[in-house]
Design a protein around this motif. Structure first.
Motif, PDB file in Angstrom:
ATOM      1  N   PRO A  32       0.808  -1.228   0.000  1.00 34.79           N
ATOM      2  CA  PRO A  32       0.000   0.000   0.000  1.00 34.79           C
ATOM      3  C   PRO A  32       0.838   1.274   0.000  1.00 34.79           C
ATOM      4  O   PRO A  32       0.496   2.241  -0.673  1.00 34.79           O
ATOM      5  N   ARG A  33       1.967   1.283   0.732  1.00 38.84           N
ATOM      6  CA  ARG A  33       2.821   2.474   0.765  1.00 38.84           C
ATOM      7  C   ARG A  33       3.362   2.799  -0.625  1.00 38.84           C
ATOM      8  O   ARG A  33       3.376   3.957  -1.049  1.00 38.84           O
ATOM      9  N   MET A  34       3.834   1.759  -1.341  1.00 34.93           N
ATOM     10  CA  MET A  34       4.416   1.977  -2.657  1.00 34.93           C
ATOM     11  C   MET A  34       3.364   2.393  -3.680  1.00 34.93           C
ATOM     12  O   MET A  34       3.639   3.191  -4.583  1.00 34.93           O
ATOM     13  N   LEU A  35       2.157   1.874  -3.548  1.00 29.03           N
ATOM     14  CA  LEU A  35       1.087   2.273  -4.462  1.00 29.03           C
ATOM     15  C   LEU A  35       0.729   3.740  -4.269  1.00 29.03           C
ATOM     16  O   LEU A  35       0.409   4.452  -5.229  1.00 29.03           O
ATOM     17  N   VAL A  36       0.788   4.207  -3.024  1.00 29.37           N
ATOM     18  CA  VAL A  36       0.574   5.636  -2.756  1.00 29.37           C
ATOM     19  C   VAL A  36       1.655   6.472  -3.429  1.00 29.37           C
ATOM     20  O   VAL A  36       1.369   7.484  -4.087  1.00 29.37           O
ATOM     21  N   ILE A  37       2.907   6.054  -3.294  1.00 30.57           N
ATOM     22  CA  ILE A  37       4.026   6.783  -3.900  1.00 30.57           C
ATOM     23  C   ILE A  37       3.935   6.753  -5.422  1.00 30.57           C
ATOM     24  O   ILE A  37       4.205   7.753  -6.097  1.00 30.57           O
ATOM     25  N   LEU A  38       3.513   5.616  -5.992  1.00 32.78           N
ATOM     26  CA  LEU A  38       3.340   5.515  -7.427  1.00 32.78           C
ATOM     27  C   LEU A  38       2.276   6.497  -7.916  1.00 32.78           C
ATOM     28  O   LEU A  38       2.453   7.165  -8.941  1.00 32.78           O
ATOM     29  N   ALA A  39       1.166   6.594  -7.182  1.00 36.29           N
ATOM     30  CA  ALA A  39       0.101   7.532  -7.549  1.00 36.29           C
ATOM     31  C   ALA A  39       0.579   8.973  -7.453  1.00 36.29           C
ATOM     32  O   ALA A  39       0.205   9.825  -8.269  1.00 36.29           O
ATOM     33  N   MET A  40       1.416   9.258  -6.474  1.00 38.45           N
ATOM     34  CA  MET A  40       1.970  10.606  -6.357  1.00 38.45           C
ATOM     35  C   MET A  40       2.915  10.921  -7.518  1.00 38.45           C
ATOM     36  O   MET A  40       2.960  12.053  -8.006  1.00 38.45           O
ATOM     37  N   GLY A  41       3.681   9.911  -7.946  1.00 35.95           N
ATOM     38  CA  GLY A  41       4.529  10.108  -9.111  1.00 35.95           C
ATOM     39  C   GLY A  41       3.697  10.452 -10.338  1.00 35.95           C
ATOM     40  O   GLY A  41       4.070  11.311 -11.140  1.00 35.95           O
ATOM     41  N   PHE A  42       2.550   9.785 -10.477  1.00 37.78           N
ATOM     42  CA  PHE A  42       1.639  10.081 -11.578  1.00 37.78           C
ATOM     43  C   PHE A  42       1.169  11.534 -11.525  1.00 37.78           C
ATOM     44  O   PHE A  42       1.176  12.244 -12.538  1.00 37.78           O
ATOM     45  N   ALA A  43       0.778  11.987 -10.334  1.00 37.38           N
ATOM     46  CA  ALA A  43       0.319  13.364 -10.161  1.00 37.38           C
ATOM     47  C   ALA A  43       1.423  14.366 -10.472  1.00 37.38           C
ATOM     48  O   ALA A  43       1.167  15.458 -10.992  1.00 37.38           O
ATOM     49  N   SER A  44       2.671  13.989 -10.195  1.00 37.89           N
ATOM     50  CA  SER A  44       3.799  14.873 -10.458  1.00 37.89           C
ATOM     51  C   SER A  44       4.091  14.987 -11.952  1.00 37.89           C
ATOM     52  O   SER A  44       4.402  16.069 -12.464  1.00 37.89           O
ATOM     53  N   GLY A  45       3.975  13.868 -12.678  1.00 36.89           N
ATOM     54  CA  GLY A  45       4.304  13.886 -14.102  1.00 36.89           C
ATOM     55  C   GLY A  45       3.226  14.483 -14.975  1.00 36.89           C
ATOM     56  O   GLY A  45       3.517  15.010 -16.053  1.00 36.89           O
ATOM     57  N   LEU A  46       1.962  14.432 -14.523  1.00 41.96           N
ATOM     58  CA  LEU A  46       0.842  14.858 -15.362  1.00 41.96           C
ATOM     59  C   LEU A  46       0.937  16.300 -15.850  1.00 41.96           C
ATOM     60  O   LEU A  46       0.812  16.565 -17.037  1.00 41.96           O
ATOM     61  N   PRO A  47       1.172  17.304 -14.966  1.00 39.83           N
ATOM     62  CA  PRO A  47       1.145  18.690 -15.442  1.00 39.83           C
ATOM     63  C   PRO A  47       2.416  19.133 -16.157  1.00 39.83           C
ATOM     64  O   PRO A  47       2.415  20.182 -16.806  1.00 39.83           O
ATOM     65  N   LEU A  48       3.510  18.359 -16.060  1.00 40.93           N
ATOM     66  CA  LEU A  48       4.780  18.819 -16.626  1.00 40.93           C
ATOM     67  C   LEU A  48       4.699  19.033 -18.130  1.00 40.93           C
ATOM     68  O   LEU A  48       5.049  20.096 -18.646  1.00 40.93           O
ATOM     69  N   LEU A  49       4.233  18.015 -18.869  1.00 46.44           N
ATOM     70  CA  LEU A  49       4.203  18.123 -20.328  1.00 46.44           C
ATOM     71  C   LEU A  49       3.178  19.132 -20.830  1.00 46.44           C
ATOM     72  O   LEU A  49       3.259  19.583 -21.970  1.00 46.44           O
ATOM     73  N   LEU A  50       2.203  19.486 -19.975  1.00 47.43           N
ATOM     74  CA  LEU A  50       1.205  20.465 -20.412  1.00 47.43           C
ATOM     75  C   LEU A  50       1.845  21.810 -20.723  1.00 47.43           C
ATOM     76  O   LEU A  50       1.366  22.557 -21.580  1.00 47.43           O
ATOM     77  N   THR A  51       2.916  22.136 -20.030  1.00 44.80           N
ATOM     78  CA  THR A  51       3.587  23.411 -20.275  1.00 44.80           C
ATOM     79  C   THR A  51       4.803  23.245 -21.179  1.00 44.80           C
ATOM     80  O   THR A  51       5.533  24.212 -21.406  1.00 44.80           O
ATOM     81  N   LEU A  52       5.020  22.025 -21.688  1.00 45.37           N
ATOM     82  CA  LEU A  52       6.155  21.778 -22.581  1.00 45.37           C
ATOM     83  C   LEU A  52       5.639  21.308 -23.933  1.00 45.37           C
ATOM     84  O   LEU A  52       5.061  22.073 -24.679  1.00 45.37           O
TER      85      LEU A  52
END
Length: 461
Positions: free
Chosen positions: A21-41
């Motif tokens: 469960p801890r790693m799945l939380v971190i994986l979901a946070m990684g997803f949230a971090s990567g999502l907006p990056l390419l929108l401005t690139l």
């Protein structure tokens, strides 16, 4: 037989470490971090290209990524200052994370409601807000991961973050570009906004890290002195530090220029959103990962300087592959003129499609470029890591990467002007030659440190 069972058990233990469960939380946070990056690139540049915005303006839009280069300036505020009511209810990390994610969802949705052709300044302002909030979210997510996971799980946590991050990039890159072939951009941005809302809902469900409330409040001025001034003063005491900074800035200069104009180039060559998504965004991401693995092996086998030199040469040479794709596009124009001369009623798009839609040539160019870029990037990360004094590792690395990011933002903002004033073959050829200054600076550094040491550390620090 016993060895086979043991090997299977070890393999399953390695995999199952990422399914807790801890790693799945971190994986979901990684997803949230990567999502907006390419929108401005790259996704933003593709959107602007499809709307017919000129290339000079598209190049200037690279400047909206500036907040990523300065996020260390406001990180102490998010680290120390509690939010009224929310911090008491959710804790310091979750409260800041929830606020940034909700604001990100609103800003991403708002971006899809404007027309850059009618109001480019509003579009730019919203894009800067998205970049600022995205950089702020990264600050909180990094702190959450470090405090949430035990020390022996930090390595797995870093890997889980990168995996989730790539999924976020795929949705914001390949997903957005592919969807734009079938739906309006307001719908596309609405989908991305909904994904960020889902991340905010998850933030309400996850626990607050126990270590988050244990830190005392520090004086901001003292933090600046210890975390910014002292590490920078230490770095400037080294031999050739100006040359090193110039190298960090220019090593990927040609690649940065090409990357900013890649999507406008694909659009002008006539590739569809689905083709760009599948070849550039999905396949390209995997090729970058392959390149990074190769780069890591090269550093281990040959040393960081030789890996940097080979990687730098390859990432320059592979830009000529895009020049070849541009030549195929020019052949389309020649074919069209000849077809119309022979038959004014000819269907040019059918007769000359082989030139305009040379998918194998594009796939080869993207494969070669991403492998070379991934290898060079891995070598550069190894070099930057070696530059840091052990007393200031995190801060010096953050400052160096922030300086490196200037090439992706400020220096690459002129790429649109260059593309507007040249043909595409000349543009891609020039991006290859613009890698030369970085390679010359690397050779200079190799002469400064002939022993192969990345940097001389002051024994007193």
């Amino acid at each position: 037989m016993v060895e086979t069972v043991a090997a299977k058990k070890d393999w399953w233990s390695a995999v199952s470490a990422y399914l807790t469960p801890r790693m799945l939380v971190i994986l979901a946070m990684g997803f949230a971090s990567g999502l907006p990056l390419l929108l401005t690139l790259s996704t933003l540049s593709y959107w602007l290209s499809k709307l017919g915005v000129d290339k000079t303006t598209i190049g200037l839009f690279a400047l909206v990524g500036t907040p990523y280069t300065f996020k260390f300036l406001w990180s102490p505020i998010m680290d120390q200052v509690p939010l009224p009511v929310l911090t008491r209810l959710l804790g310091r990390r979750r409260s800041w994370l929830l606020v940034t994610q909700v604001l990100l969802a609103v800003a991403i949705f708002a971006m899809g409601q404007v027309d850059p052709r009618v109001d480019p300044w509003t579009t730019a302002l919203i894009a800067v807000i998205v970049a600022f909030l995205s950089a702020s979210q990264d600050i909180v997510i990094d702190a959450y991961r470090i405090e949430f996971l035990p020390k022996d799980e930090q390595g797995h946590g870093a890997a889980a973050t990168q995996i989730g991050y790539r999924f976020g990039l795929l949705l914001a890159g390949a997903g957005a570009v592919g969807l734009s072939d079938f739906y309006s951009w307001s719908v596309v941005f609405g989908v991305l906004s909904a994904a960020m809302v889902a991340s905010a809902v998850l933030t309400l469900l996850i626990p607050e890290p126990k270590g988050a409330m244990a830190h005392g409040k520090r004086d901001y001025a003292q933090w600046v002195k210890e975390s910014v001034i002292a590490p920078f003063a230490d770095f400037t005491s080294r031999t050739g530090w100006v040359v090193i900074l110039l190298f960090v800035l220019f090593y990927k200069f040609g690649d940065a220029l090409g990357g900013t104009m890649a999507n406008p180039f694909y659009v002008e060559m006539g590739y569809t959103g689905l083709e760009i998504a599948s070849i550039s965004k999905v396949w390209g991401v995997w090729m970058t990962i392959v390149g990074a693995v190769i780069g890591g092996i090269a550093v281990a086998r040959w040393g960081v300087f030789r890996a940097l030199l080979i990687g730098g040469i390859l990432q320059a040479v592979t830009n000529f592959a895009f020049a070849y794709v541009a030549l195929r596009g020019a052949e389309y124009g020649l074919c069209a003129r000849e077809a119309l001369a022979a038959d004014p009623n000819a269907v040019v798009s059918n007769l000359c499609a082989a030139y305009r839609h040379d998918l194998p040539a594009l796939a080869i160019a993207i494969t070669a470029d991403n492998i070379a870029g991934g290898a060079a990037g891995a070598a550069l990360i190894a070099y930057l890591s070696g530059l840091c004094n052990v007393a200031f590792t995190a801060t010096q690395y953050a400052l160096l990467t922030s300086f490196m990011a200037q090439g992706r933002t400020w220096l690459s903002s002129g790429s649109g002007w260059l593309a507007d004033h040249t043909d595409w073959f000349t543009f891609w050829s020039l991006t290859a030659f613009l890698a030369v200054p970085g390679l010359l600076l690397l050779l200079w550094i190799m002469r400064l440190y002939p022993s192969g040491a990345v940097i001389q550390r002051n024994s007193s620090t």
